[in-house]
Structure formats: structure tokens, C-alpha cells
Scaffold this motif. Structure first.
Motif, PDB file in Angstrom:
ATOM      1  N   VAL A 152       0.709  -1.018   0.102  1.00 37.57           N
ATOM      2  CA  VAL A 152      -0.084  -0.023   0.223  1.00 37.57           C
ATOM      3  C   VAL A 152       0.784   1.135  -0.036  1.00 37.57           C
ATOM      4  CG1 VAL A 152      -1.946   1.164   1.413  1.00 37.57           C
ATOM      5  CG2 VAL A 152      -1.832  -1.172   1.359  1.00 37.57           C
ATOM      6  N   ILE A 153       0.613   2.238  -1.083  1.00 40.14           N
ATOM      7  CA  ILE A 153       1.315   3.530  -0.842  1.00 40.14           C
ATOM      8  C   ILE A 153       0.304   4.309  -0.254  1.00 40.14           C
ATOM      9  CG2 ILE A 153       2.066   5.510  -2.394  1.00 40.14           C
ATOM     10  CD1 ILE A 153       2.580   3.415  -4.633  1.00 40.14           C
ATOM     11  N   VAL A 154       0.791   5.044   1.002  1.00 42.95           N
ATOM     12  CA  VAL A 154      -0.053   5.660   1.530  1.00 42.95           C
ATOM     13  C   VAL A 154      -0.397   7.034   0.906  1.00 42.95           C
ATOM     14  CG1 VAL A 154      -0.148   7.114   3.796  1.00 42.95           C
ATOM     15  CG2 VAL A 154       0.994   4.943   4.008  1.00 42.95           C
ATOM     16  N   PRO A 155      -1.866   7.431   0.916  1.00 41.46           N
ATOM     17  CA  PRO A 155      -2.143   8.444   0.329  1.00 41.46           C
ATOM     18  C   PRO A 155      -1.618   9.641   0.542  1.00 41.46           C
ATOM     19  CG  PRO A 155      -3.897   7.241   1.117  1.00 41.46           C
ATOM     20  CD  PRO A 155      -2.746   6.532   1.682  1.00 41.46           C
ATOM     21  N   ALA A 156      -1.449  10.520  -0.553  1.00 42.27           N
ATOM     22  CA  ALA A 156      -0.688  11.944  -0.348  1.00 42.27           C
ATOM     23  C   ALA A 156      -1.588  12.757   0.695  1.00 42.27           C
ATOM     24  CB  ALA A 156      -0.713  12.486  -1.672  1.00 42.27           C
ATOM     25  N   GLY A 157      -0.994  13.642   1.343  1.00 42.77           N
ATOM     26  CA  GLY A 157      -1.492  14.743   2.332  1.00 42.77           C
ATOM     27  C   GLY A 157      -1.473  14.025   3.662  1.00 42.77           C
ATOM     28  N   LEU A 158      -0.539  13.117   3.883  1.00 41.69           N
ATOM     29  CA  LEU A 158      -0.489  12.432   5.287  1.00 41.69           C
ATOM     30  C   LEU A 158      -0.076  13.680   6.277  1.00 41.69           C
ATOM     31  CD1 LEU A 158      -0.417   9.825   6.550  1.00 41.69           C
ATOM     32  CD2 LEU A 158       1.975   9.900   6.469  1.00 41.69           C
ATOM     33  N   THR A 159      -0.944  13.746   7.382  1.00 41.62           N
ATOM     34  CA  THR A 159      -0.775  14.628   8.306  1.00 41.62           C
ATOM     35  C   THR A 159       0.111  14.031   9.499  1.00 41.62           C
ATOM     36  OG1 THR A 159      -2.690  14.077   9.562  1.00 41.62           O
ATOM     37  CG2 THR A 159      -2.944  15.830   7.759  1.00 41.62           C
ATOM     38  N   VAL A 160       0.925  14.819  10.119  1.00 44.37           N
ATOM     39  CA  VAL A 160       1.823  14.435  11.544  1.00 44.37           C
ATOM     40  C   VAL A 160       0.785  13.497  12.154  1.00 44.37           C
ATOM     41  CG1 VAL A 160       2.879  14.959  13.244  1.00 44.37           C
ATOM     42  CG2 VAL A 160       3.170  16.210  11.193  1.00 44.37           C
ATOM     43  N   HIS A 161      -0.388  13.884  12.453  1.00 42.56           N
ATOM     44  CA  HIS A 161      -1.372  13.079  13.634  1.00 42.56           C
ATOM     45  C   HIS A 161      -1.729  11.795  12.520  1.00 42.56           C
ATOM     46  CE1 HIS A 161      -4.517  12.170  16.421  1.00 42.56           C
ATOM     47  NE2 HIS A 161      -5.205  12.044  15.422  1.00 42.56           N
ATOM     48  N   ASN A 162      -1.812  11.814  11.333  1.00 43.56           N
ATOM     49  CA  ASN A 162      -1.847  10.288  10.936  1.00 43.56           C
ATOM     50  C   ASN A 162      -0.766   9.781  10.838  1.00 43.56           C
ATOM     51  OD1 ASN A 162      -3.990  11.936   8.240  1.00 43.56           O
ATOM     52  ND2 ASN A 162      -4.691  10.880  10.012  1.00 43.56           N
ATOM     53  N   TRP A 163       0.237  10.196  10.665  1.00 44.14           N
ATOM     54  CA  TRP A 163       1.733   9.493  10.794  1.00 44.14           C
ATOM     55  C   TRP A 163       1.830   8.698  12.261  1.00 44.14           C
ATOM     56  CZ3 TRP A 163       5.533   7.100   9.065  1.00 44.14           C
ATOM     57  CH2 TRP A 163       6.803   7.044   9.697  1.00 44.14           C
ATOM     58  N   TYR A 164       1.509   9.566  13.108  1.00 42.67           N
ATOM     59  CA  TYR A 164       1.365   8.908  14.397  1.00 42.67           C
ATOM     60  C   TYR A 164       0.553   7.631  14.664  1.00 42.67           C
ATOM     61  CZ  TYR A 164       3.978  13.232  15.935  1.00 42.67           C
ATOM     62  OH  TYR A 164       4.785  14.410  16.160  1.00 42.67           O
ATOM     63  N   GLN A 165      -0.725   7.917  13.916  1.00 44.78           N
ATOM     64  CA  GLN A 165      -1.442   6.733  13.808  1.00 44.78           C
ATOM     65  C   GLN A 165      -0.960   5.514  13.272  1.00 44.78           C
ATOM     66  OE1 GLN A 165      -5.244   7.957  12.044  1.00 44.78           O
ATOM     67  NE2 GLN A 165      -5.814   9.290  13.731  1.00 44.78           N
ATOM     68  N   LEU A 166      -0.388   5.552  11.928  1.00 42.44           N
ATOM     69  CA  LEU A 166       0.351   4.725  11.146  1.00 42.44           C
ATOM     70  C   LEU A 166       1.371   4.097  11.838  1.00 42.44           C
ATOM     71  CD1 LEU A 166       0.621   6.138   7.568  1.00 42.44           C
ATOM     72  CD2 LEU A 166      -0.798   4.021   8.363  1.00 42.44           C
ATOM     73  N   LEU A 167       2.350   4.687  12.595  1.00 40.18           N
ATOM     74  CA  LEU A 167       3.414   4.486  13.286  1.00 40.18           C
ATOM     75  C   LEU A 167       2.920   3.595  14.349  1.00 40.18           C
ATOM     76  CD1 LEU A 167       6.548   4.476  13.283  1.00 40.18           C
ATOM     77  CD2 LEU A 167       6.431   6.463  14.872  1.00 40.18           C
ATOM     78  N   SER A 168       2.140   3.963  15.329  1.00 44.48           N
ATOM     79  CA  SER A 168       1.865   3.463  16.586  1.00 44.48           C
ATOM     80  C   SER A 168       1.048   2.235  16.412  1.00 44.48           C
ATOM     81  CB  SER A 168       1.194   4.357  17.491  1.00 44.48           C
ATOM     82  OG  SER A 168      -0.292   4.777  17.077  1.00 44.48           O
ATOM     83  N   SER A 169       0.472   1.950  15.137  1.00 46.53           N
ATOM     84  CA  SER A 169      -0.166   0.547  14.799  1.00 46.53           C
ATOM     85  C   SER A 169       0.669  -0.385  13.859  1.00 46.53           C
ATOM     86  CB  SER A 169      -1.611   1.093  14.137  1.00 46.53           C
ATOM     87  OG  SER A 169      -2.098   2.024  14.879  1.00 46.53           O
ATOM     88  N   ALA A 170       1.688  -0.028  13.696  1.00 47.04           N
ATOM     89  CA  ALA A 170       2.532  -0.927  12.770  1.00 47.04           C
ATOM     90  C   ALA A 170       3.225  -1.978  13.508  1.00 47.04           C
ATOM     91  CB  ALA A 170       3.623  -0.155  12.324  1.00 47.04           C
ATOM     92  N   TYR A 171       3.279  -3.197  12.817  1.00 44.24           N
ATOM     93  CA  TYR A 171       3.797  -4.262  13.230  1.00 44.24           C
ATOM     94  C   TYR A 171       5.429  -3.959  13.464  1.00 44.24           C
ATOM     95  CZ  TYR A 171       4.825  -9.384  14.138  1.00 44.24           C
ATOM     96  OH  TYR A 171       4.961 -10.629  14.834  1.00 44.24           O
TER      97      TYR A 171
END
Length: 355
Positions: free
Chosen positions: A244-263
Motif C-alpha cells: 500500500v502506498i499511503v495516500p498523499a496529504g498525510l498529516t503528522v497526526h495520521n503519521w502517529y496513527q500509522l506508526l503506533s499501529s505498525a507491526y
């Protein structure tokens, strides 16, 4: 004191740089120094994170980042002309560039990454600045050994993960996985260079071949050009359904969500930006996969699952090890949290004293 700050060229959403850290550091400095007036020179919309500070003014300016010559024109002519009317006592440069022509004392952030053309101009101006800011000791070494900058003109801003990052519970993890990865586990990596991206895709292919699972790979491209490159490569990639290529326009808050949920978070380079990413993952309680060189350079051997050689097979073996050994993964994650807790930060330098 009136302090001009260059915001052009830096973004809190630039995931291939230390922009997130610099952005939060500046925000803290503005609120910590109500006795000073900060003039923010920006080529984008007004930074919302600074709106609440009464000692902060936003100044819109045109800025062309597409060519090096255009950058030089802005720093040597456009910006000095603008600041001549505003008459600041200090010019804080956070984009890595500087001005030779201005008479305003300058403090400049140096990340240690210079093209051959930039290095040519850098040698001419390096001693004209009042002070240099660095975020790691490698940049300090470059300034002192390559360019002869005295150590007393270098101030260290120790990299730290944001206070907004923390381990999240299972329910939130599942919710964010559903939002960003269709509800499945995933490896997460920020990519900006063609060769390392290809190696990671090849490594993921080997991982899927060795371990049949629904594990996904989420990629965060750091430019529209690299996004196009990845989209082209994935059109014929065997495991494109799991990539999955993460959609453009990723915010810092979205980044924290992605990071904290990653394996696990896969770091592909050894740089200040990569260190920041590893610190963020560690603070979120997420396992980090990186090269042996990265782990040893940053003294993170206990928290990083490392691959000795940056090859598809080397990276794939690290992916497989983290996936199959839950005990090791948990130990690395706990070691990361301990690393963050035990890290002693250097005191913030006093930059804004009376000149």
C-alpha cells in the motif's frame, strides 16, 4: 528582540527530514520566549500550530524551491530586501540555507547533506554566520573537520520524539489498521530513494515467499516524483495486493496513527531523519528494523533488529525474524521504551540572548 525565522523549505510533514522535530522545537521556543517577537517567513498558508502565540507574526513570501538558482535569489535578494523593512536583530535559518549578502546576524541549521554546488557556496559563507545548529554529532564533526567551524559556534539540538507519541491500546491499533491497512498487520517504511525502495520490495517478496501470511507493506513516499516511481513499479509487482502506498496529504497526526499501529518500522538509511523515525517508533512501543551500521552508530543495538548487509535477502531475513519470533519482537520494543526513558538530553542552548 525581533527574530526573523525562515520557514520556507521545511515542513512538519516532510518525513524524509527532521522537519517534524524542528517544527515542534520552534513552537516550544516561541511560547517559551514571550519577550521576543518572532517573524515567520513562509511560502504556504499560515502555520496553525503558532497561531496561539501573541509574540508571533506570519509573513507570506514567494519562494521557488524547484531550482537551486531560485533559492539563492530568494536568500540573497528577495528575503534581505523584505527584512530590511522589518529590521530584525537576528535571522534564524531552519531550512539549511543562509544568506551571504545580509548584514543581519544569522543562526543556521546544518543537517550535513550538501550537493556539490551547495558545498561550493557553503565554503564561502560558513564562517560568516553567528552560530550553527545541529541535531546530531555527525553534523558537528562535518562542520569542525571539513569546514573548520569552532566548536563554540555549534549548538546541539538533541533529537527527541514528540510528546504526542505513546503506545496505544489494542482497540485503537485495530481501528487504525482498519483505516490504513484493511485491518491487517503491516510493516511501515518511509521511502524516498529509488534503489533502496526496490531493495525493500524485493525483500518483501522474499518474506512473502518464505512466510505465507496476510502481512502488508505500507510505504510513505516523500515526494510526488517518488510516488510516481513506486506506482509504476507496483503495476507489475507480484505482491501489489499486499503493498500500500499511503495516500498523499498525510498529516503528522495520521503519521502517529500509522506508526503506533505498525507491526514494525523499517528504516532504510543512516541519517538524522532515520534516527528521528527510530526514536518515534521506540516511543510508540513499535519494533524497529534497520541496518547494523545504523544500530551501532546510534547506540541502538538493544532495540533494533538489524540486518548486517543492505541487500534484499538481508532485509528479508530481519523481517522474517521479527515476524516469527514474538518474544524477540516484544523484547526489542521494551528495550526501545527503556532507551527513550534513559536518554539524557543535553540542555537547550541559549540562542536568543541580547546581541
Amino acid at each position: 528582540m525581533k527574530i526573523a525565522v525562515t520557514l520556507v523549505g521545511i515542513r512538519d510533514t516532510n518525513f524524509s527530514s527532521v522537519g517534524r522535530f524542528v517544527w515542534k522545537w520552534l513552537e516550544g521556543e516561541i511560547h517559551a520566549h514571550p519577550e521576543h517577537q518572532f517573524l515567520l517567513l513562509s511560502d504556504t498558508a499560515q502555520p496553525t500550530s503558532f497561531v496561539g502565540a501573541p509574540n508571533c507574526s506570519w509573513i507570506k513570501t514567494k519562494y521557488d524551491r524547484t531550482r537551486f538558482v531560485s533559492e539563492k535569489i530568494w536568500y540573497e535578494h528577495t528575503a534581505p530586501k523584505l527584512l530590511k523593512k522589518l529590521q530584525p536583530s537576528l535571522w534564524l535559518q531552519l531550512s539549511g540555507m543562509y544568506s551571504i549578502r545580509t548584514t543581519i546576524p544569522q543562526i543556521c541549521l546544518f543537517e550535513g547533506k550538501l550537493s556539490s554546488m551547495q558545498a561550493y557556496f557553503f565554503k564561502r559563507a560558513v564562517h560568516k554566520l553567528q552560530q550553527w545548529l545541529v541535531v546530531d554529532h555527525q553534523a558537528t564533526t562535518a562542520l569542525t573537520e571539513q569546514f573548520g567551524v569552532p566548536k563554540n559556534k555549534i549548538a546541539l539540538l538533541p533529537l527527541t520524539a514528540s510528546s504526542e507519541i505513546y503506545p496505544i491500546d489494542y482497540t485503537l491499533q485495530q481501528m487504525y489498521k482498519g483505516t490504513h491497512a484493511g485491518g491487517t498487520e503491516y510493516f511501515l517504511s518511509v521511502v524516498h530513494e529509488n534503489q533502496s525502495s526496490i531493495e525493500l520490495l524485493q525483500a518483501f517478496s522474499l518474506f512473502k515467499k518464505w512466510q505465507h501470511s496476510n502481512m502488508k507493506l505500507l510505504l510513505v513516499p516523500t515526494s510526488s516524483l517518488h510516488r510516481s516511481f513506486l506506482e509504476d513499479k507496483l503495476s507489475t509487482y507480484k505482491y501489489r495486493a499486499d503493498t500500500v502506498i499511503v495516500p498523499a496529504g498525510l498529516t503528522v497526526h495520521n503519521w502517529y496513527q500509522l506508526l503506533s499501529s505498525a507491526y514494525a518500522c523499517v528504516v532504510l538509511e543512516n541519517s538524522a531523519a532515520a534516527r528521528l523515525m527510530a526514536l518515534e517508533a521506540a516511543k510508540a512501543g513499535v519494533s524497529v528494523i534497520a541496518s547494523t551500521d545504523f544500530a551501532s552508530t546510534n547506540q541502538m543495538q538493544e532495540m533494533v533488529t538489524s540486518y548486517p548487509e543492505t541487500t534484499p535477502s538481508g532485509i528479508a531475513e530481519a523481517l522474517l525474524l521479527v515476524y516469527k519470533n514474538e518474544k524477540l519482537k516484544a523484547e526489542r520494543s521494551q528495550n526501545g521504551l527503556t532507551f527513550i526513558q534513559n536518554t539524557r538530553l543535553a540542555p537547550t542552548p541559549l540562542l536568543f540572548k541580547t546581541l
